[in-house]
Design a protein around this motif. Structure first.
Motif, PDB file in Angstrom:
ATOM      1  N   ASN A   1       0.993  -1.296   0.044  1.00 28.09           N
ATOM      2  CA  ASN A   1       0.318   0.158  -0.335  1.00 28.09           C
ATOM      3  C   ASN A   1       1.000   1.097  -0.334  1.00 28.09           C
ATOM      4  OD1 ASN A   1      -1.823   1.914   0.753  1.00 28.09           O
ATOM      5  ND2 ASN A   1      -2.469   0.800   2.228  1.00 28.09           N
ATOM      6  N   ALA A   2       0.391   2.165  -0.698  1.00 24.27           N
ATOM      7  CA  ALA A   2       1.387   3.527  -1.232  1.00 24.27           C
ATOM      8  C   ALA A   2       1.339   4.059   0.406  1.00 24.27           C
ATOM      9  CB  ALA A   2       1.178   4.500  -2.299  1.00 24.27           C
ATOM     10  N   ALA A   3       0.663   4.161   1.021  1.00 27.53           N
ATOM     11  CA  ALA A   3       0.458   4.908   2.093  1.00 27.53           C
ATOM     12  C   ALA A   3       1.761   4.476   3.226  1.00 27.53           C
ATOM     13  CB  ALA A   3      -0.554   4.710   3.023  1.00 27.53           C
ATOM     14  N   GLU A   4       1.850   2.680   3.405  1.00 25.39           N
ATOM     15  CA  GLU A   4       2.528   1.895   4.375  1.00 25.39           C
ATOM     16  C   GLU A   4       4.078   2.664   4.187  1.00 25.39           C
ATOM     17  OE1 GLU A   4       1.043   1.590   6.230  1.00 25.39           O
ATOM     18  OE2 GLU A   4      -0.854   1.447   5.789  1.00 25.39           O
ATOM     19  N   VAL A   5       4.171   2.389   2.556  1.00 26.84           N
ATOM     20  CA  VAL A   5       5.485   2.833   1.541  1.00 26.84           C
ATOM     21  C   VAL A   5       6.265   4.320   2.403  1.00 26.84           C
ATOM     22  CG1 VAL A   5       7.077   2.843  -0.469  1.00 26.84           C
ATOM     23  CG2 VAL A   5       5.376   1.105   0.082  1.00 26.84           C
ATOM     24  N   LYS A   6       5.117   5.053   2.235  1.00 19.56           N
ATOM     25  CA  LYS A   6       5.453   6.530   2.165  1.00 19.56           C
ATOM     26  C   LYS A   6       5.931   6.351   4.507  1.00 19.56           C
ATOM     27  CE  LYS A   6       2.843   9.661  -0.876  1.00 19.56           C
ATOM     28  NZ  LYS A   6       1.479   9.354  -1.025  1.00 19.56           N
ATOM     29  N   PHE A   7       4.818   5.724   4.914  1.00 17.04           N
ATOM     30  CA  PHE A   7       5.338   5.666   6.136  1.00 17.04           C
ATOM     31  C   PHE A   7       6.811   4.755   6.620  1.00 17.04           C
ATOM     32  CE2 PHE A   7       5.300   3.431  10.143  1.00 17.04           C
ATOM     33  CZ  PHE A   7       4.720   4.474  11.934  1.00 17.04           C
ATOM     34  N   VAL A   8       6.966   4.482   5.757  1.00 23.95           N
ATOM     35  CA  VAL A   8       8.405   3.232   6.135  1.00 23.95           C
ATOM     36  C   VAL A   8       9.153   4.064   5.548  1.00 23.95           C
ATOM     37  CG1 VAL A   8       9.567   1.372   4.976  1.00 23.95           C
ATOM     38  CG2 VAL A   8       7.344   0.970   6.276  1.00 23.95           C
ATOM     39  N   GLN A   9       9.403   5.261   4.405  1.00 22.32           N
ATOM     40  CA  GLN A   9      10.163   5.677   3.751  1.00 22.32           C
ATOM     41  C   GLN A   9      10.341   6.831   5.288  1.00 22.32           C
ATOM     42  OE1 GLN A   9       8.852   6.701  -0.056  1.00 22.32           O
ATOM     43  NE2 GLN A   9       9.765   5.533  -0.789  1.00 22.32           N
ATOM     44  N   SER A  10       9.380   7.371   5.812  1.00 22.31           N
ATOM     45  CA  SER A  10       9.326   8.829   6.157  1.00 22.31           C
ATOM     46  C   SER A  10      10.239   8.208   7.865  1.00 22.31           C
ATOM     47  CB  SER A  10       8.331   9.103   7.174  1.00 22.31           C
ATOM     48  OG  SER A  10       7.318   8.549   7.694  1.00 22.31           O
ATOM     49  N   LEU A  11      10.199   7.032   8.298  1.00 19.40           N
ATOM     50  CA  LEU A  11      10.837   6.694   9.337  1.00 19.40           C
ATOM     51  C   LEU A  11      12.313   6.876   9.438  1.00 19.40           C
ATOM     52  CD1 LEU A  11       8.637   3.755  10.405  1.00 19.40           C
ATOM     53  CD2 LEU A  11       9.309   5.499  11.590  1.00 19.40           C
ATOM     54  N   GLY A  12      12.700   6.476   7.334  1.00 18.71           N
ATOM     55  CA  GLY A  12      13.576   7.241   7.447  1.00 18.71           C
ATOM     56  C   GLY A  12      15.159   5.370   6.532  1.00 18.71           C
ATOM     57  N   VAL A  13      14.133   4.484   6.825  1.00 23.23           N
ATOM     58  CA  VAL A  13      14.076   2.806   6.671  1.00 23.23           C
ATOM     59  C   VAL A  13      14.516   3.448   5.156  1.00 23.23           C
ATOM     60  CG1 VAL A  13      13.128   0.552   6.106  1.00 23.23           C
ATOM     61  CG2 VAL A  13      12.597   2.027   7.709  1.00 23.23           C
ATOM     62  N   GLY A  14      15.965   2.353   4.405  1.00 25.38           N
ATOM     63  CA  GLY A  14      16.619   2.461   3.396  1.00 25.38           C
ATOM     64  C   GLY A  14      15.998   1.678   2.311  1.00 25.38           C
TER      65      GLY A  14
END
Lengths: 417, 424
Positions: B298-311
């Protein structure tokens, strides 16, 4: 450089650098406020109404009308006239005139007898005001000799206007109430009494909301409330109507008008000017957003004038009046059915719902494609055009003349925002 | 310097609407004719109707619309892949961006709780008993529909807490524990009985269950974690996603701290593992064999993970897990281009590459598909055993919570018509 046109205008023989004034209200009730407003660019001040009567205010005193989470569409207040002593108010007027000699000061006054009106007129003239505005129209004043009921009583309006005018060399404005059927009567009475200008409108008597738990309208003052004055964007249509009535009334030809009621933007301002106002007053917009709103009014009117090639406000004051006629005089020979741009349409179906439930069932709905189509049942009422949430999707199409009517060029609105 | 989201593991990450901001968002809604958002909800939650209720100041009516259609309305509000369902269908997208339907649904279900509303009511008692095996979304939805119709329902759950993937899978930042407890609380109030720590096929046989109940519903999840046959796969520190997430949730995250975590996969479960690892303090990298565009998350989950700083590292396939003293110390992968090579230091490697059903040992007579999923008659959810029905992940191979709710409801109606048919 930001565009700035000459917005100066003479109103009652006094030069205003622009037509934008504070209206008599809390926004112009002491020196610091007025000074800040004038520095922000306001053309002049109508000072908060001074009376022999000193107000003793309630708490709270306001309510607002919201529309789908959009606040302040309309505003109700229960405030009366100034709660400061006459002396304090007069000192304030003197100080403003001393420090801002080129900014016109309009002193708003309210008496409860010819004697009081005379007294107040003399005092504010002495204090250095440029113009006097008689407040015949505050709905929150409760006596029969003060408040908006005065404004519906021709005798009192004439008498008080006379008492004021005779006591001063300054031009006098009569501020009208909208809480009546025809504004022309009291306006004429004021002019007969010696007033030189009409300002309109004061607030509309209102109940904005009822608290459904307390079973009391709002604002709630110790479990009770009262009918109060309604203002803001919601009343602009009512104000514009009264301005036009005044401007088109033969017996008031040549009487200058100050427009009040829901002015927030330069466009509102231009609308009042086009219907014949030459001075403009604002309160509610300032109560919500502050004095700074005048910046965009000045800039916006300047750009409008630039676009239209106007060099002075005089070039367009009253320009829309000739096109305001009786409903019986309108051209009924044609219709302008709509056309729908199906490519730009987003398929919400609102036009279909409104046309079916409230108009002429002239839009067919393709449920598969989620697209509307106009049928030949369209009468050109343009309800759909007003309901459509996407700019430019529904527009007037080709003009069609009714059977047996003579074809001729017609002017229709084609630009919608 | 860029901003990194420091959302704590146990706190809900998305901010709620206030009544005022909810109204502002509802005012953006175009109130479509035949709303496409409503057509796009598998569970029939009807956003077109509940948003219209918000707009016309009827939040309680909105809560009824949601709850009557979706017994897990508060859960779905938070975990639904709305960008692929209602919000993708939203007409407003044609102007700017879709209405935030999930967040509005959450607002309404939060208000429902504040108002103390009890929308679902137990129907007039019917003298039939149904056992639901498993307590994940599909069983909860099925049990609630049956109980609302007056049936007596008992849910059997092998784990100590009910909720299945809601309790042991989805991370608290997306779905706080209280929300799951509230939703299950509502189902208990409908009279549904929960027998926890009771595994069918071990503590009680399916045959015994069949004899005690008029019908049995199998709402099993996919709790078999998939691990590839790689060198080093048995090292300490290698996890399957289901094991990793349930251990994290069980311990409130306390037992899984690591320095460097590598997550393999590109679905929602991989995203959940990545945010868990990151929120628990590990330097976290996701390695996925395809591209971001191909990732099913889900795009929202990808964004959330990215916002946490996950590579994110794309287009690499795991080749080897490196170990030292029986523990993971590194990870190697090969580029799908056939040339690139990747070697990462890691003390945790988590595989989120799909789940399998646990070996279904319920009964030899229960017919399974080639993929070891439960075989059903698509029309009425019946299995090869008379009076035994099934739906959800163990039938469809693993879909969304909202899909499970939808299937649980239709299975409940199939069971009801089986029971009333039998009564004739």
């Amino acid at each position: 450089m930001a565009l700035k046109k000459d917005l100066s205008i003479n109103y009652l023989g006094v030069k205003f650098e622009n037509p934008f004034c504070l209206s008599s209200s809390p926004v112009g009730s002491d020196y610091d406020m007025c000074a800040k407003a004038l520095e922000a660019g306001w053309g002049g001040i109508v000072f908060k109404t001074i009376g022999i009567f000193i107000a003793d205010e309630v708490s709270p005193r306001f309510d607002i009308v919201n529309k789908e989470g959009h606040p302040f569409v309309g505003f109700k207040n229960l405030e009366q006239i100034s709660d400061k002593s006459v002396e304090a108010n007069l000192k304030c007027i003197e100080k403003i005139k001393k420090n801002f000699p080129h900014k016109p000061m309009i002193a708003s006054v309210m008496g409860s007898s010819p004697e009081e009106w005379k007294q107040l007129a003399e005092m504010v003239t002495q204090a250095g005001a440029d113009i006097i505005e008689c407040n015949f129209s505050c709905p929150q004043m409760t006596s029969h000799t003060m408040g908006s009921d005065v404004g519906t009583n021709l005798e009192l309006v004439r008498e008080y206007s006379r008492a004021t005018s005779q006591a001063t060399k300054l031009p006098v404005i009569a501020k009208m109430t909208p809480n009546l059927t025809n504004i022309e009567g009291p306006a004429l009475a004021a002019i007969e009494g010696g007033a030189k200008s009409i300002s309109a409108i004061n607030t509309v008597k209102s109940i904005t909301s009822v608290d459904t738990d307390l079973f009391c309208s709002v604002p709630v003052v110790d479990g009770k409330s009262a009918i109060g004055g309604y203002s803001g964007a919601a009343i602009k249509p009512i104000a514009l109507r009264f301005i036009a009535n005044l401007a088109q009334y033969d017996k008031l030809k040549g009487v200058e008008i100050s427009g009040i009621g829901g002015i927030e933007t330069w466009r509102d301002a231009v609308e009042f000017l086009l219907l014949g106002a030459r001075n403009l007053q604002v309160t509610t917009g300032i109560m919500q957003y502050g004095y700074r709103i005048v910046e965009d009014m000045i800039s916006g009117v300047s750009h409008y004038m630039d676009e239209k090639g106007f060099n002075s406000l005089e070039d367009f004051i009253g320009k829309a009046l000739t096109n305001l006629t009786g409903a019986d005089n309108l051209n009924r020979d044609y219709k302008a059915p709509v056309k729908i741009n199906a490519e730009a349409c987003i398929g919400c179906g609102r036009c279909y719902i409104s046309c079916y439930d409230a108009a002429h069932q002239a839009i067919d709905w393709d449920g598969e494609k989620r697209r509307p189509a106009v049928s030949d049942r369209c009468v050109g009422c343009h309800l759909c055009l007003n309901v459509c949430p996407v700019q430019g999707v529904i527009l007037p199409g080709e003009i069609e003349f009714k059977e047996g009517r003579t074809k001729r060029p017609v002017t229709i609105k084609t630009k919608y925002e | 310097m860029s901003t990194v989201n420091k959302a704590p593991y146990l706190e809900e990450a998305v901010q709620p609407f206030t009544p005022r901001t909810a109204m502002e968002e509802a005012a953006r809604c175009l109130l479509c004719h035949e709303p496409p958002c409503s057509d796009s909800c598998p569970a029939g939650t009807n956003p077109g109707k509940f948003i219209r209720s918000i707009r016309f100041r009827n939040v309680k009516g909105a809560a009824e619309t949601i709850r009557e259609a979706n017994v897990l309305g508060g859960v779905c509000a938070r975990v639904c892949p709305t960008d692929k369902l209602c919000e993708e269908a939203c007409s407003r997208t044609g102007i700017d961006r879709p209405i935030e339907i999930g967040r509005l649904q959450r607002f309404v279900t939060d208000q429902e709780k504040i108002f103390g509303m009890e929308i679902l009511k137990k129907g007039p008692a019917k003298n039939k008993k149904i056992a639901c095996v498993g307590s994940g979304p599909v069983s909860l939805a099925c049990a609630a529909a049956l109980a609302a119709a007056g049936y007596q329902v008992v849910i059997y759950e092998q784990k100590p807490e009910p909720g299945g993937v809601l309790t042991y899978g989805i991370i608290p930042s997306r779905l706080p524990k209280e929300v799951v407890e509230q939703e299950i609380g509502r189902i208990k109030k409908l009279g549904v009985e929960f027998k926890l720590g009771a595994k069918i096929g071990r503590d009680l046989s399916l045959e015994a269950l069949k004899s005690q109940f008029d019908a049995v519903f199998l709402g099993l999840g996919l709790w078999g974690g998939k691990l590839p046959a790689l060198e080093g796969i048995d090292l300490k520190g290698v996890y399957s996603a289901v094991d990793y997430l349930s251990q994290a949730k069980d311990s409130g995250g306390r037992e899984l701290a690591a320095e460097r975590a590598v997550i393999i996969g590109g679905g929602d479960v991989a995203m959940d593992c990545a945010s868990t690892a990151k929120q628990l303090g590990a330097k976290t990298t996701i390695v996925y064999r395809r591209t971001l565009e191909d990732a099913p998350a889900n795009a929202a989950e990808v964004k959330f993970v990215q916002s946490l700083g996950v590579g994110f590292i794309f287009q690499f396939t795991p080749s080897k897990i490196l170990g030292k003293d029986g523990k993971v110390c590194g990870f190697e992968a090969k580029g799908t281009d056939g040339e690139s090579e990747l070697r990462l230091k890691a003390d945790q490697v988590i595989f989120a590459i799909g789940q399998a059903p646990e070996e279904i040992l319920l009964s030899e007579k229960l017919e399974l598909t080639d993929k070891k999923l439960i075989k059903i008659n698509d029309e009425n959810h019946s299995t090869s055993l008379k009076g035994v029905f099934a739906a959800g992940d163990a039938v469809n191979g693993g879909k969304t919570v909202v899909q499970a709710v939808a299937e649980g409801k239709t299975a409940a109606f199939a069971i009801m018509s089986y029971l009333t048919g039998e009564a004739k």
